[in-house]
Design a protein around this motif. Structure first.
Motif, PDB file in Angstrom:
ATOM      1  N   ARG A 127      -4.799  11.822   9.530  1.00 35.88           N
ATOM      2  CA  ARG A 127      -3.695  11.505  10.428  1.00 35.88           C
ATOM      3  C   ARG A 127      -4.221  10.693  11.607  1.00 35.88           C
ATOM      4  O   ARG A 127      -5.242  11.020  12.195  1.00 35.88           O
ATOM      5  N   GLY A 128      -3.546   9.603  11.930  1.00 35.94           N
ATOM      6  CA  GLY A 128      -3.929   8.759  13.052  1.00 35.94           C
ATOM      7  C   GLY A 128      -4.921   7.668  12.702  1.00 35.94           C
ATOM      8  O   GLY A 128      -5.184   6.782  13.514  1.00 35.94           O
ATOM      9  N   GLN A 129      -5.476   7.704  11.493  1.00 35.78           N
ATOM     10  CA  GLN A 129      -6.453   6.693  11.075  1.00 35.78           C
ATOM     11  C   GLN A 129      -5.740   5.367  10.799  1.00 35.78           C
ATOM     12  O   GLN A 129      -4.655   5.336  10.231  1.00 35.78           O
ATOM     13  N   ILE A 130      -6.344   4.259  11.200  1.00 33.27           N
ATOM     14  CA  ILE A 130      -5.786   2.931  10.940  1.00 33.27           C
ATOM     15  C   ILE A 130      -6.008   2.602   9.469  1.00 33.27           C
ATOM     16  O   ILE A 130      -7.141   2.642   8.987  1.00 33.27           O
ATOM     17  N   ILE A 131      -4.923   2.289   8.757  1.00 36.05           N
ATOM     18  CA  ILE A 131      -5.038   1.974   7.334  1.00 36.05           C
ATOM     19  C   ILE A 131      -4.680   0.524   7.037  1.00 36.05           C
ATOM     20  O   ILE A 131      -4.802   0.073   5.913  1.00 36.05           O
ATOM     21  N   MET A 153       0.856  -1.167   0.000  1.00 32.20           N
ATOM     22  CA  MET A 153       0.000   0.000   0.000  1.00 32.20           C
ATOM     23  C   MET A 153       0.900   1.226   0.000  1.00 32.20           C
ATOM     24  O   MET A 153       1.838   1.304   0.775  1.00 32.20           O
ATOM     25  N   ALA A 154       0.611   2.167  -0.880  1.00 36.42           N
ATOM     26  CA  ALA A 154       1.363   3.423  -0.931  1.00 36.42           C
ATOM     27  C   ALA A 154       0.437   4.567  -0.517  1.00 36.42           C
ATOM     28  O   ALA A 154      -0.732   4.584  -0.884  1.00 36.42           O
ATOM     29  N   VAL A 155       0.965   5.481   0.279  1.00 35.47           N
ATOM     30  CA  VAL A 155       0.202   6.631   0.749  1.00 35.47           C
ATOM     31  C   VAL A 155       0.992   7.890   0.423  1.00 35.47           C
ATOM     32  O   VAL A 155       2.189   7.971   0.725  1.00 35.47           O
ATOM     33  N   PHE A 156       0.359   8.856  -0.214  1.00 34.24           N
ATOM     34  CA  PHE A 156       0.989  10.139  -0.481  1.00 34.24           C
ATOM     35  C   PHE A 156       0.791  10.994   0.760  1.00 34.24           C
ATOM     36  O   PHE A 156      -0.298  11.470   1.039  1.00 34.24           O
TER      37      PHE A 156
END
Length: 65
Positions: free
Chosen positions: A27-31, A1-4
């Motif tokens: 911010r802080g959310q479980i992904i 998983m890639a997050v910008f």
């Protein structure tokens, strides 16, 4: 998983057992959850990478809606 992640940084998370669907995250959310994937895995772990974004990354990223 890639997050910008903003500020020109792309983060990548590997070996997740469960990952969030594509979209925007706060911010802080479980992904995702640590998993035990991989050929020689013996316990839950996570591979994390952070790298600067390049122009091609910006052009190929999904647009924010």
């Amino acid at each position: 998983m890639a997050v910008f992640a903003g500020a020109g940084v792309k983060t990548r998370y590997s070996h997740l057992s469960v990952g969030a669907p594509a979209g925007s995250y706060s911010r802080g959310q479980i992904i995702g959850l640590c998993g035990t994937t991989g050929r020689w895995s013996t316990s839950a772990h996570l591979h994390f990478e952070a790298e600067p974004m390049h122009l091609m990354d910006l052009l190929e990223s999904p647009s924010a809606e």
